[in-house]
Each structure stands twice: as C-alpha cells, then as structure tokens.
Design a protein around this motif. Structure first.
Motif, mmCIF file in Angstrom:
data_model
loop_
_atom_site.group_PDB
_atom_site.id
_atom_site.type_symbol
_atom_site.label_atom_id
_atom_site.label_comp_id
_atom_site.label_asym_id
_atom_site.label_seq_id
_atom_site.Cartn_x
_atom_site.Cartn_y
_atom_site.Cartn_z
ATOM 1 N N LYS A 57 45.808 -0.847 -4.547
ATOM 2 C CA LYS A 57 45.350 -1.364 -5.988
ATOM 3 C C LYS A 57 44.983 -0.044 -6.769
ATOM 4 N N PRO A 58 45.073 -0.370 -7.953
ATOM 5 C CA PRO A 58 44.822 0.892 -8.985
ATOM 6 C C PRO A 58 43.402 0.821 -9.061
ATOM 7 N N LEU A 59 42.669 1.956 -9.166
ATOM 8 C CA LEU A 59 41.197 2.015 -9.096
ATOM 9 C C LEU A 59 40.772 2.716 -10.390
ATOM 10 N N LEU A 60 39.479 1.959 -10.858
ATOM 11 C CA LEU A 60 38.734 2.475 -11.688
ATOM 12 C C LEU A 60 37.420 3.007 -11.135
ATOM 13 N N ILE A 61 37.025 3.880 -10.805
ATOM 14 C CA ILE A 61 35.932 4.696 -10.012
ATOM 15 C C ILE A 61 34.943 5.123 -11.292
ATOM 16 N N ILE A 62 33.773 4.732 -11.206
ATOM 17 C CA ILE A 62 32.843 5.197 -12.113
ATOM 18 C C ILE A 62 31.633 5.886 -11.209
ATOM 19 N N ILE A 63 31.426 7.338 -11.373
ATOM 20 C CA ILE A 63 30.731 8.035 -10.725
ATOM 21 C C ILE A 63 29.507 8.139 -11.831
ATOM 22 N N TYR A 64 28.358 7.458 -11.307
ATOM 23 C CA TYR A 64 26.961 7.548 -11.912
ATOM 24 C C TYR A 64 25.797 7.789 -11.332
ATOM 25 N N ASN A 65 24.693 7.678 -12.054
ATOM 26 C CA ASN A 65 23.349 7.857 -11.389
ATOM 27 C C ASN A 65 22.399 6.830 -12.310
ATOM 28 N N ASN A 66 21.595 6.057 -11.546
ATOM 29 C CA ASN A 66 20.748 5.041 -11.946
ATOM 30 C C ASN A 66 19.633 5.573 -13.097
ATOM 31 N N GLN A 67 19.588 7.048 -12.964
ATOM 32 C CA GLN A 67 18.433 7.675 -13.871
ATOM 33 C C GLN A 67 19.229 8.079 -15.380
ATOM 34 N N CYS A 68 20.678 7.963 -15.293
ATOM 35 C CA CYS A 68 21.375 8.230 -16.568
ATOM 36 C C CYS A 68 21.420 7.169 -17.496
ATOM 37 N N THR A 105 23.715 3.561 -17.235
ATOM 38 C CA THR A 105 23.232 2.213 -17.253
ATOM 39 C C THR A 105 23.489 1.543 -18.543
ATOM 40 N N GLY A 106 23.350 2.186 -19.768
ATOM 41 C CA GLY A 106 23.169 1.284 -20.861
ATOM 42 C C GLY A 106 24.838 1.224 -21.648
ATOM 43 N N ARG A 107 25.720 2.277 -21.290
ATOM 44 C CA ARG A 107 26.915 2.197 -21.683
ATOM 45 C C ARG A 107 28.078 1.871 -20.966
ATOM 46 N N ALA A 108 27.954 2.666 -19.725
ATOM 47 C CA ALA A 108 29.280 2.963 -18.911
ATOM 48 C C ALA A 108 29.352 1.616 -17.921
ATOM 49 N N ILE A 109 28.347 1.412 -17.207
ATOM 50 C CA ILE A 109 28.337 0.302 -16.098
ATOM 51 C C ILE A 109 28.536 -1.252 -17.015
ATOM 52 N N PRO A 110 28.214 -1.429 -18.120
ATOM 53 C CA PRO A 110 28.620 -2.646 -18.965
ATOM 54 C C PRO A 110 30.138 -2.691 -19.252
ATOM 55 N N LEU A 111 30.636 -1.350 -19.594
ATOM 56 C CA LEU A 111 31.896 -1.108 -19.894
ATOM 57 C C LEU A 111 32.969 -1.352 -18.592
ATOM 58 N N ALA A 112 32.458 -0.915 -17.471
ATOM 59 C CA ALA A 112 33.011 -0.922 -16.251
ATOM 60 C C ALA A 112 33.291 -2.486 -15.948
ATOM 61 N N TYR A 113 32.002 -3.186 -15.965
ATOM 62 C CA TYR A 113 32.280 -4.531 -15.705
ATOM 63 C C TYR A 113 33.232 -5.410 -16.956
ATOM 64 N N GLN A 114 33.138 -4.996 -18.172
ATOM 65 C CA GLN A 114 34.059 -5.380 -19.075
ATOM 66 C C GLN A 114 35.755 -5.417 -18.584
ATOM 67 N N TYR A 115 35.985 -4.148 -17.992
ATOM 68 C CA TYR A 115 37.265 -3.735 -17.519
ATOM 69 C C TYR A 115 37.535 -4.470 -16.379
ATOM 70 N N GLN A 116 36.592 -4.769 -15.385
ATOM 71 C CA GLN A 116 36.731 -5.544 -14.438
ATOM 72 C C GLN A 116 37.320 -7.008 -14.649
ATOM 73 N N GLN A 117 36.668 -7.453 -15.760
ATOM 74 C CA GLN A 117 37.153 -8.595 -16.558
ATOM 75 C C GLN A 117 38.494 -8.794 -17.045
ATOM 76 N N GLU A 118 38.917 -7.719 -17.648
ATOM 77 C CA GLU A 118 39.872 -7.794 -18.585
ATOM 78 C C GLU A 118 41.402 -7.346 -17.776
ATOM 79 N N TYR A 119 41.201 -6.518 -16.502
ATOM 80 C CA TYR A 119 42.300 -6.155 -15.878
ATOM 81 C C TYR A 119 42.054 -6.810 -14.529
ATOM 82 N N ASP A 120 43.034 -7.866 -14.247
ATOM 83 C CA ASP A 120 43.082 -8.659 -12.737
ATOM 84 C C ASP A 120 43.290 -7.646 -11.916
#
Length: 151
Positions: free
Chosen positions: A34-45, A49-64
C-alpha cells in the motif's frame, strides 16, 4: 532502515515503531503493498495537532488506496500513553493508526527537520517524498505529491 538502490531512489527496508502496549512492529511489513502517508508528529506541536493531523485525516478520506499512519515521536523520557494520544482528538477515538517512536529513532531515520514531517512511500516500499511543515507551502507540496503518488 533506508537503502539507496541503483536508480538513486531509497528503498525503505523497515520502519520500526511501538504499539501502545510497547510491542515493536515494522510498518513496511504490516502495510506491505500500500502507498503510505506517514506523519511524524508530537502532541506538544501546535502545528501538528492544529493543522497536520486534521489534514492527514482529510487525505485518509480522499484517497481510498492510501494508508495514513501517525507516528508520535518522543524527544524526552516521558512515556506517552494511548490516552495522551487520544487527548488531541475531539472524539475519544484515533482516526487512523498511530504508533510510538521512543527515542526519536524514526524521526532520525528520515533526517526529519522538525514536526510535522510527512513521509510518502510507494506501494513498492520506495521513499517518494519527505516534506517538513504544516503551513500553506508544505500543504501544497504534499497535495501535489499525493496526487502524483495516488494517481
């Protein structure tokens, strides 16, 4: 582990992370093919939490055909729990698989510039792109890379 092949592209041999119960798994083996989109993040960033995690969720919905994966990298000695991870979401559930990077080994493996760091890997296990950031310019580069990777 990253290994350069004769075509000057990097084959990703393994990405070892921990589940919340601290069992180690290899993401390349677990999500093989499977093609992977990995986001390396930190909860304190806040950008994470404000932009990247919601964007990752959006891409999960857009690309089956795309597997979105979060990797929480830990720069300190505090143990991060599943509840700590869940605390950044509005619902008490995690929207895509999230794993732990104790001792920031995966962060270092990909020579991350900071958090969030986006890693795109082809279904053949080749590093396709690595993009740092969560603001507009980074989001645009990520969008174009995903359109190319998933088309």
């Amino acid at each position: 582990m990253v290994k350069e092949n004769s075509n000057k592209t990097a084959n990703i041999e393994s990405i070892k992370v921990q589940e919340f119960d601290l069992n180690e798994i290899d993401l390349i083996k677990k999500f093989k093919g499977k093609p992977l989109l990995i986001i390396i993040y930190n909860n304190q960033c806040l950008g994470c939490t404000g932009r990247a995690i919601p964007l990752a969720y959006q891409y999960q919905q857009e690309y089956d055909n795309l597997q979105v994966i979060g990797i929480h990298t830990n720069f300190g000695t505090n143990q991060v729990t599943e509840n700590d991870i869940k605390s950044i979401f509005t619902k008490d559930e995690i929207p895509f698989p999230i794993y732990l990077d104790s001792g920031h080994k995966v962060y270092d493996q990909f020579n991350s510039e900071g958090t969030p760091q986006w890693i795109l890997i082809t279904s053949e296990g080749v590093l396709y792109r690595s993009i740092f950031g969560s603001q507009t310019g980074s989001q645009n580069r990520l969008m174009y890379a995903l359109e190319d990777l998933c088309s």
